[in-house]
Design an enzyme around this catalytic site. Structure first.
Site, PDB file in Angstrom:
ATOM      1  CE  LYS A  11     -58.181  42.915 -94.850  1.00 48.84           C
ATOM      2  NZ  LYS A  11     -57.814  43.084 -93.405  1.00 48.84           N
ATOM      3  CE1 TYR A  51     -54.779  38.702 -92.933  1.00 56.68           C
ATOM      4  CE2 TYR A  51     -56.567  37.427 -93.897  1.00 56.68           C
ATOM      5  CZ  TYR A  51     -55.883  38.625 -93.755  1.00 56.68           C
ATOM      6  OH  TYR A  51     -56.303  39.738 -94.446  1.00 56.68           O
ATOM      7  CG  PHE A  59     -57.026  39.419 -84.317  1.00 51.78           C
ATOM      8  CD1 PHE A  59     -56.696  39.093 -85.635  1.00 51.78           C
ATOM      9  CD2 PHE A  59     -56.058  40.025 -83.526  1.00 51.78           C
ATOM     10  CE1 PHE A  59     -55.429  39.362 -86.144  1.00 51.78           C
ATOM     11  CE2 PHE A  59     -54.787  40.293 -84.031  1.00 51.78           C
ATOM     12  CZ  PHE A  59     -54.473  39.958 -85.346  1.00 51.78           C
ATOM     13  NE  ARG A  87     -49.212  48.178 -94.281  1.00 52.10           N
ATOM     14  CZ  ARG A  87     -49.732  47.222 -93.475  1.00 52.10           C
ATOM     15  NH1 ARG A  87     -49.971  45.993 -93.943  1.00 52.10           N
ATOM     16  NH2 ARG A  87     -50.036  47.481 -92.237  1.00 52.10           N
ATOM     17  CB  THR A  93     -54.286  47.830 -88.498  1.00 50.45           C
ATOM     18  OG1 THR A  93     -52.982  47.567 -89.008  1.00 50.45           O
ATOM     19  CG2 THR A  93     -55.106  46.545 -88.461  1.00 50.45           C
ATOM     20  NE  ARG A 104     -56.529  48.606 -93.529  1.00 50.73           N
ATOM     21  CZ  ARG A 104     -55.423  47.924 -93.230  1.00 50.73           C
ATOM     22  NH1 ARG A 104     -54.371  48.533 -92.722  1.00 50.73           N
ATOM     23  NH2 ARG A 104     -55.371  46.626 -93.430  1.00 50.73           N
ATOM     24  CG  ASN A 114     -58.782  46.232 -91.758  1.00 51.76           C
ATOM     25  OD1 ASN A 114     -59.067  45.334 -92.535  1.00 51.76           O
ATOM     26  ND2 ASN A 114     -57.655  46.268 -91.080  1.00 51.76           N
ATOM     27  CG  HIS A 117     -53.869  42.130 -97.246  1.00 50.36           C
ATOM     28  ND1 HIS A 117     -53.332  41.811 -96.024  1.00 50.36           N
ATOM     29  CD2 HIS A 117     -52.921  41.803 -98.172  1.00 50.36           C
ATOM     30  CE1 HIS A 117     -52.109  41.296 -96.197  1.00 50.36           C
ATOM     31  NE2 HIS A 117     -51.845  41.281 -97.494  1.00 50.36           N
ATOM     32  CD  GLU A 128     -49.384  38.915 -98.258  1.00 50.05           C
ATOM     33  OE1 GLU A 128     -49.156  38.860 -97.029  1.00 50.05           O
ATOM     34  OE2 GLU A 128     -49.702  39.975 -98.838  1.00 50.05           O
TER      35      GLU A 128
HETATM   36  N1  UDP Z   1     -57.068  42.409 -87.056  1.00 50.36           N
HETATM   37  C1  UDP Z   1     -58.089  42.352 -86.120  1.00 50.36           C
HETATM   38  N2  UDP Z   1     -57.847  42.795 -84.852  1.00 50.36           N
HETATM   39  C2  UDP Z   1     -56.628  43.283 -84.467  1.00 50.36           C
HETATM   40  C3  UDP Z   1     -55.593  43.349 -85.428  1.00 50.36           C
HETATM   41  C4  UDP Z   1     -55.848  42.899 -86.700  1.00 50.36           C
HETATM   42  O1  UDP Z   1     -59.199  41.899 -86.428  1.00 50.36           O
HETATM   43  O2  UDP Z   1     -56.471  43.671 -83.303  1.00 50.36           O
HETATM   44  C5  UDP Z   1     -57.317  41.941 -88.432  1.00 50.36           C
HETATM   45  C6  UDP Z   1     -57.503  43.092 -89.416  1.00 50.36           C
HETATM   46  O3  UDP Z   1     -58.460  42.698 -90.404  1.00 50.36           O
HETATM   47  C7  UDP Z   1     -56.112  43.214 -90.002  1.00 50.36           C
HETATM   48  C8  UDP Z   1     -55.682  41.741 -90.069  1.00 50.36           C
HETATM   49  O4  UDP Z   1     -56.206  41.169 -88.891  1.00 50.36           O
HETATM   50  O5  UDP Z   1     -56.117  43.857 -91.256  1.00 50.36           O
HETATM   51  C9  UDP Z   1     -54.198  41.509 -90.145  1.00 50.36           C
HETATM   52  O6  UDP Z   1     -53.566  42.179 -89.068  1.00 50.36           O
HETATM   53  P1  UDP Z   1     -52.228  43.023 -89.280  1.00 50.36           P
HETATM   54  O7  UDP Z   1     -51.702  43.348 -87.933  1.00 50.36           O
HETATM   55  O8  UDP Z   1     -51.343  42.281 -90.238  1.00 50.36           O
HETATM   56  O9  UDP Z   1     -52.760  44.380 -89.939  1.00 50.36           O
HETATM   57  P2  UDP Z   1     -52.601  44.958 -91.419  1.00 50.36           P
HETATM   58  O10 UDP Z   1     -51.258  44.523 -91.951  1.00 50.36           O
HETATM   59  O11 UDP Z   1     -53.766  44.406 -92.232  1.00 50.36           O
HETATM   60  O12 UDP Z   1     -52.706  46.457 -91.260  1.00 50.36           O
HETATM   61 MG    MG Z   2     -50.415  42.659 -92.039  1.00 50.08          MG
END
Ligand code: UDP
Ligand code: MG
Length: 139
Positions: A11, A51, A59, A87, A93, A104, A114, A117, A128
């Protein structure tokens, strides 16, 4: 049945903070091979579409703004059990909750910024990957 491919983006914060090489090295060191790779910048429309599942979340606007704020690295990765293992490699996250040694934990600035992705399912990994790469760009 687990497929062998996942999709990732390094990112804008990871690129800005010069963590690109270290993160790619961790990914390869963890046994993933790179099947597609590019430095690119998402348009507003692309980030909103990518997204879209989060469109109703508070958010979303901030996430789209951040993801379009600078270049990203997009990649398709191959390994046995790719989605789940990636993952695990990236961690939770929120970097505050991420396990020691994860990407992360090491490189994310915050839950929003973070660093990386990782696809959350085989189905999304395929969608994707196809969203970012044409067939001729995938090896
Ligand atoms: N995100 C955020 N605030 C939150 C949760 C998610 O800004 O409370 C952002 C963060 O960059 C995250 C992305 O939205 O990676 C996608 O969220 P997801 O829950 O899919 O998390 P991920 O799969 O990336 O761990
Ligand atoms: Mg996700």
């Amino acid at each position: 049945m687990a497929t062998n491919r996942t999709f990732t983006m390094l990112k804008p914060d990871a690129i800005e903070n010069d963590h690109m090489g270290k993160i790619i090295d961790m990914i390869i060191g963890a046994g993933f091979s790179i099947k597609a790779l590019k430095l690119t910048q998402l348009t507003d429309a692309q980030a909103k579409e990518f997204y879209a599942v989060h469109a109703e979340r508070p958010f979303y606007g901030e996430l789209v703004e951040y993801m379009t704020s600078g270049p990203i690295v997009a990649a398709i990765l191959e390994k046995d059990n790719a989605v789940e293992d990636f993952r695990t490699l990236i961690g939770a996250t929120n970097p505050a909750d991420a396990a020691e040694g994860t990407i992360r934990k090491l490189y994310a600035e915050s839950i929003g910024r973070n660093a990386v992705h990782g696809s959350d399912s085989d189905e999304n990994a395929a969608l994707e990957g196809a969203f970012h790469f044409s067939a001729a760009e995938v090896f």
